[in-house]
Design an enzyme around this catalytic site. Structure first.
Site, PDB file in Angstrom:
ATOM      1  N   ASP A 292      62.970 -59.661  37.140  1.00 17.84           N
ATOM      2  CA  ASP A 292      62.632 -60.647  36.118  1.00 17.84           C
ATOM      3  C   ASP A 292      63.190 -60.249  34.753  1.00 17.84           C
ATOM      4  O   ASP A 292      63.094 -59.086  34.355  1.00 17.84           O
ATOM      5  CB  ASP A 292      61.093 -60.721  36.054  1.00 17.84           C
ATOM      6  CG  ASP A 292      60.585 -61.870  35.226  1.00 17.84           C
ATOM      7  OD1 ASP A 292      60.809 -63.017  35.625  1.00 17.84           O
ATOM      8  OD2 ASP A 292      59.951 -61.620  34.184  1.00 17.84           O
TER       9      ASP A 292
ATOM     10  N   GLU B  98      68.640 -44.985  48.486  1.00 20.40           N
ATOM     11  CA  GLU B  98      67.996 -43.919  49.284  1.00 20.40           C
ATOM     12  C   GLU B  98      67.547 -44.473  50.629  1.00 20.40           C
ATOM     13  O   GLU B  98      67.204 -43.728  51.530  1.00 20.40           O
ATOM     14  CB  GLU B  98      66.735 -43.391  48.552  1.00 20.40           C
ATOM     15  CG  GLU B  98      67.040 -42.534  47.342  1.00 20.40           C
ATOM     16  CD  GLU B  98      65.785 -42.312  46.477  1.00 20.40           C
ATOM     17  OE1 GLU B  98      64.676 -42.740  46.879  1.00 20.40           O
ATOM     18  OE2 GLU B  98      65.934 -41.742  45.384  1.00 20.40           O
TER      19      GLU B  98
HETATM   20  C1  GLC Z   1      61.159 -65.231  34.084  1.00 25.81           C
HETATM   21  C2  GLC Z   1      60.331 -65.982  35.097  1.00 25.81           C
HETATM   22  C3  GLC Z   1      59.403 -66.905  34.372  1.00 25.81           C
HETATM   23  C4  GLC Z   1      58.506 -66.082  33.475  1.00 25.81           C
HETATM   24  C5  GLC Z   1      59.308 -65.187  32.549  1.00 25.81           C
HETATM   25  C6  GLC Z   1      58.446 -64.140  31.919  1.00 25.81           C
HETATM   26  O1  GLC Z   1      61.997 -66.059  33.380  1.00 25.81           O
HETATM   27  O2  GLC Z   1      61.161 -66.633  35.998  1.00 25.81           O
HETATM   28  O3  GLC Z   1      58.645 -67.686  35.232  1.00 25.81           O
HETATM   29  O4  GLC Z   1      57.705 -66.938  32.709  1.00 25.81           O
HETATM   30  O5  GLC Z   1      60.316 -64.507  33.234  1.00 25.81           O
HETATM   31  O6  GLC Z   1      58.074 -63.184  32.862  1.00 25.81           O
END
Ligand code: GLC
Length: 567
Positions: free
Chosen positions: A226, A276
């Site tokens: 993310d 790993e």
């Molecule tokens: C990314 C995710 C989104 C979230 C953001 C903060 O963009 O896809 O849904 O709100 O990160 O974590």
């Protein structure tokens, strides 16, 4: 809910479309995969509390195997107060009790693997929840403490420190700084409840390596990362100005917050951990910026291997724009040795069928804010274009990331009542933006059961009546349905895949795109008239079906349809 029969999961033999003989042993499976994104709270509710869960996902694995996907990617299912739909994580190495247990997770992985489906989990390294033990400790600790050092705390500015430390903005609206009452403020690039971690700290780095190992040890096949481009920040005093979000990023790594060179060191260390394992675990980065050559750097073989390319998702429906993004993405991706990715929808954007069904130039934010009433959506156009785009995406080399419900041709739910909205975007923008809940409504499985078969409880977001028309049960076995098109396309893709690079061929009409990989051809018509194409028709997105469009030498390609053929 009737489908909770683990025995049905445990004894797969054939799906009718492909023989399941365990997983593809190729360690490079992820370079050319169909990955299905599950937003766990909205997929299937196994315990009847109105929130989707691991039990629910497990019960629907046969459906996913039958759809033919190579892997599922699970959006966060970790303990979370849900300030941002689970992207505010309290403990990265556990399961939210409302969604299940670690034992249930292990069962899910075992069942998925038995069906030949791999499992990818989400990692959220840019921030934690504000209820994370580290953050609670930081709040209870004085300025300059080690606990505060794991996050980004700074003194306020202005005569009495009442102003934020810098002009940095939150993606969800407003300042990215929140005061804590002792003169200090903390950084949150997303919601206030998502304090940013300080990746200059070794402890933070080590902790995420532990998290990767924790899930890889449990048999997870890969990770979706993310906000992968935001981890490394220039936090030197004085903080540099960056009044804009990463949508206006300078393209040279000079931004204080996003896409800095140092971030790549982090992923090189992750790659060592992922390697790993046997087979090495895959990873795909999310860098939500205007796609540019730097985007692909995250997918270098010694880093994540893959990065989301959102340019197809962002492209306007049109021959020139689609051809342009495909050509550019392939060239730039191949230049760094990563594997291409394609995305049309996700949990963060209005569903693509809806985007295609609105007149060009429609302001989606305004359209949603008005509950979708200001401009009528043409559902026929939406379906036609979405079906055609699917065949294009699945004909391209690289991995296609599908979002749950897109195989049903599902539309955005534009008229969710304001008092049911959960996305922090709604509050943080002072209700100017409605947020992303419209693509997160629990999906319809059966037309005539309670909550359309999602589960026995009241779904956490209300489902509209028209979901019945899109339910999987309504589409099952109907040759002209979206679900059957996806099933056939994914199954055929498996056998048609060629190592050959994409070749573009010219058609008489520039509004018809024509590409080939070896003898496998794909045409997509953006034109408003019929075209005759020579070749052995394999699959058409045209609802009329193959038999109705076939001619003596080939087939008729009608407006806004796509087809696969051999020549
Ligand atoms: C990314 C995710 C989104 C979230 C953001 C903060 O963009 O896809 O849904 O709100 O990160 O974590």
């Amino acid at each position: 809910m009737t489908a909770l029969l683990p025995s049905a999961v445990a004894a797969p033999a054939t799906t009718g479309r492909r023989t399941v003989s365990g997983m593809d042993p190729d360690p490079g499976w992820w370079r050319d995969a169909v990955v299905y994104q599950i937003y766990p709270r909205s997929f299937a509710d196994g315990d009847g509390d109105g929130i989707g869960d691991l039990l629910g996902i497990r019960s629907r694995l046969p459906y996913l195997a039958d759809l033919g996907v190579d892997a599922v990617w699970l959006s966060p299912f970790y303990p979370s107060p849900l300030a941002d739909g689970g992207y505010d994580v309290v403990d990265h190495r556990d399961v939210d009790p409302r969604l299940g247990t670690l034992d249930e997770f292990d069962d899910l992985v075992a069942d998925a693997h038995a069906l030949g489906v791999r499992v990818i989990v989400d990692v959220v390294p840019n921030h934690t929840s504000d209820r994370h033990p580290w953050f609670l400790e930081a709040l209870a600790s004085p300025r300059g403490s080690r606990a505060r050092g794991r996050y980004v705390f700074r003194d306020g500015t202005g005569p009495d420190g009442a102003q934020p430390p810098s002009d940095w903005r939150s993606h969800f609206g407003g300042s990215a700084w929140q005061p804590v009452g002792d003169g200090q403020w903390y950084l949150h690039l997303f919601a206030r409840e998502q304090p940013d971690l300080n990746w200059d700290q070794d402890e933070v780095r080590e902790d995420f390596l532990t998290t990767l190992r924790f899930w890889a040890d449990r048999g997870v096949d890969g990770f979706r990362v993310d906000v992968a481009h935001a981890l490394a920040k220039d936090l030197r005093h004085p903080l540099r100005s960056q009044p804009h979000l990463d949508t206006r990023l300078p393209l040279d790594g000079s931004d204080p917050l996003y896409d800095r060179e140092e971030v790549h060191e982090i992923y090189r260390s992750w790659r060592q951990v992922l390697d790993e394992y046997d087979p090495p675990r895959m990873a795909v980065g999310e860098t939500w910026t205007p796609t540019n050559p730097r985007t692909y750097l995250y997918s270098r073989p010694d880093e994540l291997g893959q990065v989301f390319d959102f340019s197809l998702l962002k492209a306007q429906w049109g021959a020139a724009s689609f051809r342009d993004v495909v050509t550019r993405s392939l060239a730039e991706q191949l230049a760094v040795g990563g594997a291409p990715t394609w995305v049309l929808s996700s949990h963060d954007v209005p569903r693509h069928a809806t985007r295609y069904g609105l007149p060009p130039g429609t302001d989606l934010d305004a359209w949603l804010a008005g509950d979708g009433r200001a401009v009528p959506l043409d559902a026929e156009v939406a379906a036609r274009r979405a079906r055609a785009a699917t065949l294009l995406m699945l004909a391209l080399p690289g991995s296609a990331y599908l979002y749950q419900g897109e195989e049903l041709g599902l539309l955005e739910v534009a008229d969710l009542p304001a008092d049911r909205l959960q996305d922090p975007v709604y509050e943080r923008t002072g209700h100017a933006l409605k947020g992303r809940d419209g693509c997160r409504v629990p999906i319809p499985w059966t037309a005539h059961e309670r909550a359309f078969g999602f589960g026995d409880g009241e779904p956490w977001l209300p489902q509209p009546e028209w979901f019945a028309d899109f339910a999987a049960s309504t589409q099952e076995g109907r040759a002209d349905s979206s679900l059957e098109l996806y099933r056939r396309a994914i199954a055929q893709r498996r056998t048609l895949r060629r190592p050959d690079p994409v070749r573009w061929l010219d058609q008489v009409d520039p509004e018809v795109l024509h590409l080939a990989r070896g003898d496998w051809h794909c045409v997509v018509s953006f034109a408003d008239r019929d075209h005759e194409v020579d070749g052995e028709l394999l699959l058409t997105s045209d609802r009329a079906g193959e038999q109705d469009v076939r001619t003596a030498d080939g087939f008729v390609l009608r407006p806004e349809t796509a087809a696969w053929f051999r020549r």
